[in-house]
Motif scaffolding. Sequence first.
Motif, PDB file in Angstrom:
ATOM      1  N   UNK A  77       0.845  -1.211   0.000  1.00  0.00           N
ATOM      2  CA  UNK A  77       0.000   0.000   0.000  1.00  0.00           C
ATOM      3  C   UNK A  77       0.877   1.256   0.000  1.00  0.00           C
ATOM      4  N   UNK A 137       2.426   1.867  -3.398  1.00  0.00           N
ATOM      5  CA  UNK A 137       1.500   2.511  -4.342  1.00  0.00           C
ATOM      6  C   UNK A 137       1.406   4.006  -4.040  1.00  0.00           C
ATOM      7  N   UNK A 138       1.329   4.343  -2.746  1.00  0.00           N
ATOM      8  CA  UNK A 138       1.256   5.770  -2.386  1.00  0.00           C
ATOM      9  C   UNK A 138       2.483   6.531  -2.889  1.00  0.00           C
ATOM     10  N   UNK A 170       4.617   5.557  -5.331  1.00  0.00           N
ATOM     11  CA  UNK A 170       4.698   5.508  -6.803  1.00  0.00           C
ATOM     12  C   UNK A 170       3.781   6.558  -7.436  1.00  0.00           C
ATOM     13  N   UNK A 171       2.648   6.817  -6.798  1.00  0.00           N
ATOM     14  CA  UNK A 171       1.691   7.791  -7.334  1.00  0.00           C
ATOM     15  C   UNK A 171       2.213   9.223  -7.281  1.00  0.00           C
ATOM     16  N   UNK A 186       5.528  10.016  -7.979  1.00  0.00           N
ATOM     17  CA  UNK A 186       6.809  10.115  -8.687  1.00  0.00           C
ATOM     18  C   UNK A 186       6.586   9.815 -10.169  1.00  0.00           C
ATOM     19  N   UNK A 187       6.865  10.784 -11.016  1.00  0.00           N
ATOM     20  CA  UNK A 187       6.679  10.540 -12.454  1.00  0.00           C
ATOM     21  C   UNK A 187       7.897   9.834 -13.043  1.00  0.00           C
ATOM     22  N   UNK A 188       7.701   9.309 -14.247  1.00  0.00           N
ATOM     23  CA  UNK A 188       8.838   8.718 -14.972  1.00  0.00           C
ATOM     24  C   UNK A 188       9.929   9.755 -15.157  1.00  0.00           C
ATOM     25  N   UNK A 211       9.985   0.509 -11.511  1.00  0.00           N
ATOM     26  CA  UNK A 211       9.045   0.351 -10.401  1.00  0.00           C
ATOM     27  C   UNK A 211       9.752   0.043  -9.085  1.00  0.00           C
ATOM     28  N   UNK A 248      12.231   1.874  -7.182  1.00  0.00           N
ATOM     29  CA  UNK A 248      12.512   2.853  -6.110  1.00  0.00           C
ATOM     30  C   UNK A 248      11.501   2.878  -4.951  1.00  0.00           C
ATOM     31  N   UNK A 249      10.188   2.740  -5.190  1.00  0.00           N
ATOM     32  CA  UNK A 249       9.286   2.714  -4.023  1.00  0.00           C
ATOM     33  C   UNK A 249       9.547   1.539  -3.080  1.00  0.00           C
TER      34      UNK A 249
END
Lengths: 404, 404
Positions: A179, A182-183, A185-186, A188-190, A209, A211-212
């Motif tokens: 969870x 996902x928070x 990753x949402x 941080x842009x490419x 995918x 780094x988070x």
Amino acid sequence: MAEEKVSNTGDVDSQVVNPWEVTAKDGGKIDYDKLIEKFGCQRLGDDIVQRVERLTGRPAHVFLRRGVFFAHRDFDEILDLYERGQKFYLYTGRGLSSEALHLGHLVPFMFTKYLQDAFKVPLVIQLTDDEKCMWKNLAVEESKRLARENARDIIACGFDITRTFIFSDFNYLGGAFYENMVKVANCVTFNKVVGIFGFTPEDHIGKISFPPVQAVPSFPSSFPHIFSDKNNKVNNDLRCLIPCAIDQDPYFRMTRDVAPRIGYQKPSLIESSFFPALQNGKMSASDPNSAIYVTDSLKDIKNKVNRYAFSGGQDSIENHRKFGANLEVDIPIKYLSFFLDDDAELEHIKEEYGSGRMLTGQVKARLIEVLSELVERHRKARALVTDEMVDAFMAVRPLPYMFS
Amino acid sequence: MAEEKVSNTGDVDSQVVNPWEVTAKDGGKIDYDKLIEKFGCQRLGDDIVQRVERLTGRPAHVFLRRGVFFAHRDFDEILDLYERGQKFYLYTGRGLSSEALHLGHLVPFMFTKYLQDAFKVPLVIQLTDDEKCMWKNLAVEESKRLARENARDIIACGFDITRTFIFSDFNYLGGAFYENMVKVANCVTFNKVVGIFGFTPEDHIGKISFPPVQAVPSFPSSFPHIFSDKNNKVNNDLRCLIPCAIDQDPYFRMTRDVAPRIGYQKPSLIESSFFPALQNGKMSASDPNSAIYVTDSLKDIKNKVNRYAFSGGQDSIENHRKFGANLEVDIPIKYLSFFLDDDAELEHIKEEYGSGRMLTGQVKARLIEVLSELVERHRKARALVTDEMVDAFMAVRPLPYMFS
């Protein structure tokens, strides 16, 4: 607080420092001052070292008093809070870069053990077995096996099982940990990971995918089995302190940038310089003679130090007696600075050697003693680590003595 | 076998079809023939429908015999193997696009239930609560709540608990599932997901890392609790059949491209056209009058059908009697084609209405009866779904009647 500098790949005037590459300026020394400036972290000064001694009531670790851990981010805030009675937790990790650990790998763990003992705080240790598959295309099963082998070495460093949780991503990832991934990753842009890590569009999405995965152990809610209170609520104000080498800074710049946007505290960092290769410079996994491994025999150690340890001594005894050794480039002196605990003895050796009264062979002989003792102690400790102990450290469980 | 076409975003002569956008050519009809050609899937012909009837010993589902499921990938291979005694498993899912499901959402589940009953095979249903957070920035807790609400509606479709595992990504992701995600992610570059899904460098890395999450339920090893034999070994040759709407095809083109490279079987697909909005075209979550929801009252249904269902009838009774209705654009006829099971009655209505002998109001009245019965049946079934039943369907467990 100023915004984190998150768009810097560590390319500082031709020196590159990121989790996968450390290249010095023109093949020379890493300029750590420039790195601090460009990364935007803080120099760890004597004032902080003395404060740590005062707060913990024990001498600072050799890595602290000799500047191996030379930079930080908000470590002073952690100490402010600690002084007011608020605890924190420690987070460190391993990227499983090889089957056997070398002495450089032990540095953050030896230091983390000291911090755990001195501050009496819980510790989470992440083994990024997934990263190994992503970057080295290692088979999943082999990566998981390596993680357990690495765990044995880590446990051998003497961590307190009542305060330590070791996990591998393949075994632990999911639930609250996912969870949080996902928070993060949402947020941080490419484009942003390109700026921070230097990824390219040809990189596979496993890397992009990842780094988070390394970010979220910075947040207590990723470990509800450790940090939940009796009402199953996690205190997200609990601060996290990350001891690591400075090449890992990009992950945590990103993490610190994201944290306030998802309602979490920024982790603090305490960052080390790099442990040098025997030949000076960065160690190479492809050259076993560039490092001392914890699996090396006493004969190996003697041979490696005598044959490969770069010497700052002069090319003839006459010149050596006349000019003395160049301590700045001398590997035996650097290694002794890491592992010879006795300050007086170290100063004596530096003075004698630097003035030419002591010869390279004598310094190397002392280093061989020191390293042999260290490796022998590690080997003995590791032999005592059973499969059951690895299971126990890696069990998802509450920690009985979190803060005490 | 020819390589999968994986570099097509579904932009076919100005029609765009991908998981997040379905836009028809010049605002008109989706050209499904062109979609089949561009995506590289196969038309599902009468020969296959008859073969399914023969193999299962029961009439084909109305969605099959009326071409709602109109395209496939290697469904014939699944049938070849089935004929030789080899079973397969079903995988479908939900993206949690709204709290209440509308009739279009029920289509894949009604069809999947038929397939499960007809072939007597296990089924995994993925609720992508993480996707909802990534695309709609919904809070994790709310997304998890929605997943359970959606699970109730899915269970109400009548799935067999002894053969069905429902999971949400936030609850289930980890372990072997995550291992497969890493394997898939390592085979797909950023450039490739740009080509398949139309991502941009401004997209956050949550979106970029999601495709493997939807890919890996195609592989039996993602569910060791279901597909392990008594030696804890998963048979990775077990084939997977995915019933879905064709807008999900990009995920599985990617999956099929990767599967052989990581030692897995390609999943097969059976793909439906889109369920039309009451006004014709694609349903919009922002306009509650564009769809019939399973929560609509009988009065709502009557009102929506009478007021909003686009009619192919003529503008006056005189013209209608003279020219008849245009069945091609008539929503009541389209909806009846989905939900009126009686082929003879449907043919009769189409003939009478198309020739002008039957009026729009009469067709709508029949549709209201059919939909009311469907919604009422769903409502009653849903009311019987307890929290304990949701827990039971979502429990990580072996399935007692996998194949029987």
